[in-house]
Design a protein around this motif. Sequence first.
Motif, short mmCIF file in Angstrom:
data_model
loop_
_atom_site.label_atom_id
_atom_site.label_comp_id
_atom_site.label_asym_id
_atom_site.label_seq_id
_atom_site.Cartn_x
_atom_site.Cartn_y
_atom_site.Cartn_z
N VAL A 48 7.73 4.96 0.49
CA VAL A 48 6.75 5.99 0.21
C VAL A 48 5.36 5.52 0.65
O VAL A 48 5.03 4.34 0.50
CB VAL A 48 6.74 6.30 -1.31
CG1 VAL A 48 5.69 7.35 -1.65
CG2 VAL A 48 8.12 6.73 -1.77
N ASP A 49 4.59 6.42 1.20
CA ASP A 49 3.22 6.14 1.62
C ASP A 49 3.12 4.93 2.55
O ASP A 49 2.35 4.01 2.33
CB ASP A 49 2.31 5.94 0.40
CG ASP A 49 2.18 7.20 -0.45
OD1 ASP A 49 2.33 8.30 0.11
OD2 ASP A 49 1.93 7.06 -1.66
N SER A 50 3.90 4.97 3.62
CA SER A 50 3.84 3.89 4.61
C SER A 50 2.54 4.00 5.40
O SER A 50 2.20 5.06 5.91
CB SER A 50 5.02 4.00 5.57
OG SER A 50 6.23 3.72 4.92
N ASN A 51 1.86 2.88 5.51
CA ASN A 51 0.67 2.81 6.36
C ASN A 51 0.85 1.64 7.33
O ASN A 51 1.87 0.95 7.29
CB ASN A 51 -0.61 2.67 5.53
CG ASN A 51 -0.60 1.44 4.65
OD1 ASN A 51 0.12 0.48 4.88
ND2 ASN A 51 -1.45 1.45 3.62
N VAL A 52 -0.10 1.43 8.20
CA VAL A 52 0.02 0.37 9.22
C VAL A 52 0.25 -0.99 8.55
O VAL A 52 1.11 -1.76 8.99
CB VAL A 52 -1.22 0.36 10.14
CG1 VAL A 52 -1.23 -0.90 11.01
CG2 VAL A 52 -1.25 1.59 11.02
N THR A 53 -0.49 -1.29 7.50
CA THR A 53 -0.38 -2.59 6.83
C THR A 53 1.02 -2.79 6.25
O THR A 53 1.64 -3.84 6.47
CB THR A 53 -1.43 -2.71 5.71
OG1 THR A 53 -2.73 -2.53 6.29
CG2 THR A 53 -1.37 -4.05 5.03
#
Length: 157
Positions: A48-53
């Motif tokens: 859930v809520d995957s971002n670059v980091t």
Amino acid sequence: MNKEEQVRVGFRDLFNKMVWLNKFKMEDSLKGHKSSEVHCIECIERNVDSNVTKLAESLYMTSGAISKITKKLVKKGLIESYQKPENKKEIYFRLTEQGKVIYNIHEELHQEFQERDKAVFEQVTEEQFDSMLRFMDKYSRHLDAEIMKQGIDMKSE
């Protein structure tokens, strides 16, 4: 070759054989999509809520590499970016319907490969599984500590 070397070589050989054996079917079924793109799609769907980091940490890649991959995936219409109303700074990713198709093909292939290898795993006892899992966990924690000791920052490499 001592037992430690046999284990290292054995792990590497097993991994390489799996990759080689699965490669042709994966490439045929997922034409036009690089392995790194498919694994990024998988990671976005599972977290859930995957971002670059988060993606860089999960895939052991640099933030720069993940940025390039996500831009390609957005351009291909497989993922879309979004922001949360309470945090306009951070950019997150989710799969589009097209991205979910790729994810499902990939999952079906993994199921097929698991079925192919089932005969081996059916012969492994609970104790053997537990022993292997303990070893992998111990080795993984050791490698994490080495990464920390060397000051390797996965985000900026």
